[in-house]
Design a protein around this motif. Structure first.
Motif, PDB file in Angstrom:
ATOM      1  N   CYS A   1      23.101  15.320  30.650  1.00 52.75           N
ATOM      2  CA  CYS A   1      23.146  14.167  31.567  1.00 52.75           C
ATOM      3  C   CYS A   1      24.450  13.387  31.376  1.00 52.75           C
ATOM      4  O   CYS A   1      25.137  13.047  32.343  1.00 52.75           O
ATOM      5  CB  CYS A   1      21.934  13.279  31.302  1.00 52.75           C
ATOM      6  N   LEU A   2      24.819  13.134  30.127  1.00 54.50           N
ATOM      7  CA  LEU A   2      26.051  12.376  29.852  1.00 54.50           C
ATOM      8  C   LEU A   2      27.271  13.166  30.328  1.00 54.50           C
ATOM      9  O   LEU A   2      28.211  12.590  30.902  1.00 54.50           O
ATOM     10  CB  LEU A   2      26.160  12.056  28.359  1.00 54.50           C
ATOM     11  N   ASN A   3      27.268  14.476  30.118  1.00 52.97           N
ATOM     12  CA  ASN A   3      28.371  15.319  30.597  1.00 52.97           C
ATOM     13  C   ASN A   3      28.511  15.237  32.117  1.00 52.97           C
ATOM     14  O   ASN A   3      29.618  15.208  32.653  1.00 52.97           O
ATOM     15  CB  ASN A   3      28.139  16.779  30.192  1.00 52.97           C
ATOM     16  N   MET A   4      27.379  15.223  32.809  1.00 52.60           N
ATOM     17  CA  MET A   4      27.420  15.116  34.271  1.00 52.60           C
ATOM     18  C   MET A   4      28.075  13.803  34.692  1.00 52.60           C
ATOM     19  O   MET A   4      28.888  13.762  35.605  1.00 52.60           O
ATOM     20  CB  MET A   4      25.997  15.151  34.855  1.00 52.60           C
ATOM     21  N   LEU A   5      27.718  12.731  34.001  1.00 57.01           N
ATOM     22  CA  LEU A   5      28.274  11.416  34.352  1.00 57.01           C
ATOM     23  C   LEU A   5      29.775  11.374  34.066  1.00 57.01           C
ATOM     24  O   LEU A   5      30.548  10.790  34.827  1.00 57.01           O
ATOM     25  CB  LEU A   5      27.542  10.316  33.577  1.00 57.01           C
TER      26      LEU A   5
ATOM     27  N   ALA B   1      31.834  14.008  34.084  1.00 58.35           N
ATOM     28  CA  ALA B   1      32.514  14.857  35.066  1.00 58.35           C
ATOM     29  C   ALA B   1      32.641  14.126  36.399  1.00 58.35           C
ATOM     30  O   ALA B   1      33.640  14.247  37.113  1.00 58.35           O
ATOM     31  CB  ALA B   1      31.738  16.156  35.251  1.00 58.35           C
ATOM     32  N   GLU B   2      31.618  13.328  36.714  1.00 56.42           N
ATOM     33  CA  GLU B   2      31.601  12.568  37.969  1.00 56.42           C
ATOM     34  C   GLU B   2      32.631  11.440  37.931  1.00 56.42           C
ATOM     35  O   GLU B   2      33.274  11.140  38.927  1.00 56.42           O
ATOM     36  CB  GLU B   2      30.186  11.984  38.136  1.00 56.42           C
ATOM     37  N   SER B   3      32.822  10.845  36.750  1.00 55.63           N
ATOM     38  CA  SER B   3      33.692   9.667  36.642  1.00 55.63           C
ATOM     39  C   SER B   3      35.162  10.037  36.583  1.00 55.63           C
ATOM     40  O   SER B   3      36.028   9.229  36.891  1.00 55.63           O
ATOM     41  CB  SER B   3      33.322   8.840  35.402  1.00 55.63           C
ATOM     42  N   ASP B   4      35.475  11.252  36.141  1.00 58.04           N
ATOM     43  CA  ASP B   4      36.876  11.640  36.016  1.00 58.04           C
ATOM     44  C   ASP B   4      37.039  13.081  36.468  1.00 58.04           C
ATOM     45  O   ASP B   4      36.790  14.023  35.708  1.00 58.04           O
ATOM     46  CB  ASP B   4      37.318  11.473  34.554  1.00 58.04           C
ATOM     47  N   LYS B   5      37.452  13.234  37.713  1.00 56.69           N
ATOM     48  CA  LYS B   5      37.536  14.578  38.300  1.00 56.69           C
ATOM     49  C   LYS B   5      38.644  15.424  37.650  1.00 56.69           C
ATOM     50  O   LYS B   5      38.697  16.625  37.847  1.00 56.69           O
ATOM     51  CB  LYS B   5      37.792  14.494  39.815  1.00 56.69           C
ATOM     52  N   SER B   6      39.534  14.755  36.883  1.00 55.83           N
ATOM     53  CA  SER B   6      40.608  15.523  36.254  1.00 55.83           C
ATOM     54  C   SER B   6      40.113  16.261  35.011  1.00 55.83           C
ATOM     55  O   SER B   6      40.753  17.173  34.511  1.00 55.83           O
ATOM     56  CB  SER B   6      41.777  14.600  35.888  1.00 55.83           C
ATOM     57  N   LEU B   7      38.933  15.855  34.505  1.00 54.64           N
ATOM     58  CA  LEU B   7      38.375  16.533  33.336  1.00 54.64           C
ATOM     59  C   LEU B   7      37.827  17.889  33.753  1.00 54.64           C
ATOM     60  O   LEU B   7      37.325  18.029  34.869  1.00 54.64           O
ATOM     61  CB  LEU B   7      37.202  15.719  32.768  1.00 54.64           C
ATOM     62  N   PRO B   8      37.938  18.883  32.873  1.00 53.77           N
ATOM     63  CA  PRO B   8      37.265  20.144  33.200  1.00 53.77           C
ATOM     64  C   PRO B   8      35.758  19.888  33.299  1.00 53.77           C
ATOM     65  O   PRO B   8      35.232  19.056  32.558  1.00 53.77           O
ATOM     66  CB  PRO B   8      37.592  21.043  32.001  1.00 53.77           C
ATOM     67  N   ASP B   9      35.105  20.564  34.221  1.00 53.37           N
ATOM     68  CA  ASP B   9      33.672  20.346  34.377  1.00 53.37           C
ATOM     69  C   ASP B   9      32.921  21.124  33.301  1.00 53.37           C
ATOM     70  O   ASP B   9      32.797  22.337  33.352  1.00 53.37           O
ATOM     71  CB  ASP B   9      33.229  20.801  35.781  1.00 53.37           C
ATOM     72  N   PHE B  10      32.461  20.399  32.283  1.00 44.52           N
ATOM     73  CA  PHE B  10      31.739  21.078  31.209  1.00 44.52           C
ATOM     74  C   PHE B  10      30.240  20.917  31.357  1.00 44.52           C
ATOM     75  O   PHE B  10      29.490  21.040  30.418  1.00 44.52           O
ATOM     76  CB  PHE B  10      32.199  20.602  29.824  1.00 44.52           C
ATOM     77  N   THR B  11      29.806  20.598  32.590  1.00 41.30           N
ATOM     78  CA  THR B  11      28.363  20.409  32.762  1.00 41.30           C
ATOM     79  C   THR B  11      27.624  21.722  32.903  1.00 41.30           C
ATOM     80  O   THR B  11      26.456  21.804  32.590  1.00 41.30           O
ATOM     81  CB  THR B  11      28.059  19.546  33.988  1.00 41.30           C
ATOM     82  N   ARG B  12      28.287  22.774  33.415  1.00 38.15           N
ATOM     83  CA  ARG B  12      27.642  24.065  33.522  1.00 38.15           C
ATOM     84  C   ARG B  12      26.341  24.000  34.299  1.00 38.15           C
ATOM     85  O   ARG B  12      25.261  24.298  33.781  1.00 38.15           O
ATOM     86  CB  ARG B  12      27.362  24.656  32.128  1.00 38.15           C
ATOM     87  N   HIS B  13      26.429  23.565  35.553  1.00 40.18           N
ATOM     88  CA  HIS B  13      25.239  23.617  36.407  1.00 40.18           C
ATOM     89  C   HIS B  13      24.889  25.070  36.679  1.00 40.18           C
ATOM     90  O   HIS B  13      25.709  25.968  36.506  1.00 40.18           O
ATOM     91  CB  HIS B  13      25.533  22.953  37.760  1.00 40.18           C
ATOM     92  N   ASN B  14      23.686  25.249  37.202  1.00 39.78           N
ATOM     93  CA  ASN B  14      23.240  26.566  37.663  1.00 39.78           C
ATOM     94  C   ASN B  14      23.247  27.603  36.539  1.00 39.78           C
ATOM     95  O   ASN B  14      23.573  28.755  36.747  1.00 39.78           O
ATOM     96  CB  ASN B  14      24.091  27.069  38.841  1.00 39.78           C
ATOM     97  N   ARG B  15      22.961  27.139  35.362  1.00 40.62           N
ATOM     98  CA  ARG B  15      22.775  28.048  34.246  1.00 40.62           C
ATOM     99  C   ARG B  15      21.438  27.725  33.601  1.00 40.62           C
ATOM    100  O   ARG B  15      21.093  26.546  33.427  1.00 40.62           O
ATOM    101  CB  ARG B  15      23.870  27.836  33.194  1.00 40.62           C
ATOM    102  N   LEU B  16      20.735  28.755  33.235  1.00 44.91           N
ATOM    103  CA  LEU B  16      19.465  28.580  32.545  1.00 44.91           C
ATOM    104  C   LEU B  16      19.710  28.857  31.060  1.00 44.91           C
ATOM    105  O   LEU B  16      20.193  29.934  30.705  1.00 44.91           O
ATOM    106  CB  LEU B  16      18.434  29.568  33.118  1.00 44.91           C
ATOM    107  N   TYR B  17      19.445  27.865  30.237  1.00 46.76           N
ATOM    108  CA  TYR B  17      19.619  28.007  28.793  1.00 46.76           C
ATOM    109  C   TYR B  17      18.246  28.216  28.154  1.00 46.76           C
ATOM    110  O   TYR B  17      17.318  27.440  28.414  1.00 46.76           O
ATOM    111  CB  TYR B  17      20.248  26.739  28.196  1.00 46.76           C
ATOM    112  N   LEU B  18      18.147  29.224  27.326  1.00 47.79           N
ATOM    113  CA  LEU B  18      16.885  29.485  26.620  1.00 47.79           C
ATOM    114  C   LEU B  18      17.144  29.416  25.120  1.00 47.79           C
ATOM    115  O   LEU B  18      18.027  30.114  24.600  1.00 47.79           O
ATOM    116  CB  LEU B  18      16.336  30.872  26.990  1.00 47.79           C
ATOM    117  N   PHE B  19      16.397  28.556  24.448  1.00 47.86           N
ATOM    118  CA  PHE B  19      16.569  28.393  23.005  1.00 47.86           C
ATOM    119  C   PHE B  19      15.316  28.887  22.285  1.00 47.86           C
ATOM    120  O   PHE B  19      14.197  28.541  22.679  1.00 47.86           O
ATOM    121  CB  PHE B  19      16.830  26.920  22.661  1.00 47.86           C
ATOM    122  N   ASP B  20      15.522  29.674  21.250  1.00 46.01           N
ATOM    123  CA  ASP B  20      14.402  30.169  20.448  1.00 46.01           C
ATOM    124  C   ASP B  20      14.452  29.499  19.076  1.00 46.01           C
ATOM    125  O   ASP B  20      15.383  29.740  18.295  1.00 46.01           O
ATOM    126  CB  ASP B  20      14.501  31.700  20.324  1.00 46.01           C
ATOM    127  N   ALA B  21      13.478  28.647  18.827  1.00 45.69           N
ATOM    128  CA  ALA B  21      13.494  27.870  17.578  1.00 45.69           C
ATOM    129  C   ALA B  21      13.203  28.737  16.356  1.00 45.69           C
ATOM    130  O   ALA B  21      13.578  28.375  15.245  1.00 45.69           O
ATOM    131  CB  ALA B  21      12.467  26.741  17.660  1.00 45.69           C
TER     132      ALA B  21
END
Ligand SMILES: [Zn+2]
Length: 255
Positions: free
Chosen positions: A208-212, A214-234
């Motif tokens: 969420c913070l990464n999205m904000l 990326a939205e506030s400074d378009k010159s930053l590389p977009d590190f939000t990685r939308h449209n990806r499904l992350y699966l974590f195995d504890a």
């Protein structure tokens, strides 16, 4: 807008980061974020968002605290059993950071005007644990084009995915999960490993913070990685990611 002296001190370790800086911290301060579900995910998510300086946080939950919640819902203590989760969480979070404007809705999202609520929200974090609620939140976010970060956890498995619905080629939750058989499991029937909620909740807050940022400074590389499904195995401590695409035949977002 600039930060006050108090804000500079409180958020100093953020402001010194190249990726955040004063501009990013101001973006956090101006953001309006909604957390639906104040259980195992909603607790760490809201704690990190409030500590990070999100200016306007709305939390929604209609449940009360139960003894079996305390294994993982880290905002609550033994004395809170029987009390409203939303109101108890608001109290704790306000103590953590009085600079944040926190609003608690002690109601089900099915019993409120959810579309109206979304009209004043930048990002929704789905921290619920029922398929019916997830489907509803996804539909409403698609309709209103409000960004969605969705996470869940069951037993030792966590998943995270985010969508920017302002983009016409964005997939939605339904695109991914309608084709997959959805187990009728939830934490109360199948159990969940306590720290997994912390891992997934922290990832969701970071997203969420990464999205904000990326939205506030378009010159930053977009590190939000939308449209990806992350699966974590504890159990194995492994994280996998898959790219996901819009299903043109999707009953929710397809044309
Ligand atoms: Zn879809």
């Amino acid at each position: 807008m600039s930060l006050t002296d108090q804000e500079f001190m409180r958020y100093n370790r953020h402001v010194m980061l190249d990726k955040v800086g004063e501009q990013g911290q101001i973006a956090f301060k101006q953001a309006k974020v909604l957390v639906v579900g104040m259980g195992g995910l909603g607790c760490p998510v809201s704690q990190y968002l409030v500590a990070s300086g999100i200016g306007h946080l709305t939390i929604v939950d209609h449940d009360v605290v139960e003894l079996s919640n305390l294994q993982r819902q880290i905002l609550y203590s033994a004395n809170d059993v029987g009390q409203s989760k939303a109101l108890t969480a608001m109290q704790r979070l306000s103590t953590l950071n009085p600079l944040c404007n926190i609003r608690a809705i002690n109601d089900s999202i099915f019993d409120i005007d959810f579309i109206k609520l979304l009209s004043d929200i930048d990002v929704v974090l789905d921290c619920t644990d029922s398929l019916k609620t997830r489907t509803f939140i996804n539909e409403q976010c698609v309709k209103t084009k409000v960004a969605l970060v969705s996470a869940s956890a069951i037993q030792g498995a966590g998943q995270l995915v985010s969508f920017d619905f302002s983009k016409s080629d964005s997939p939605c939750y339904q695109c991914i999960f309608s084709a997959m058989a959805q187990p009728k499991l939830n934490c109360s029937t199948a159990g969940v490993f306590s720290p997994l909620l912390g891992v997934m909740g922290a990832m969701q807050a970071a997203h969420c913070l990464n999205m904000l940022l990326a939205e506030s400074d378009k010159s930053l590389p977009d590190f939000t990685r939308h449209n990806r499904l992350y699966l974590f195995d504890a159990w194995g401590n492994t994280l996998n990611q898959f790219s996901v695409k819009k299903d043109p035949e999707c009953s929710c977002c397809g044309v």
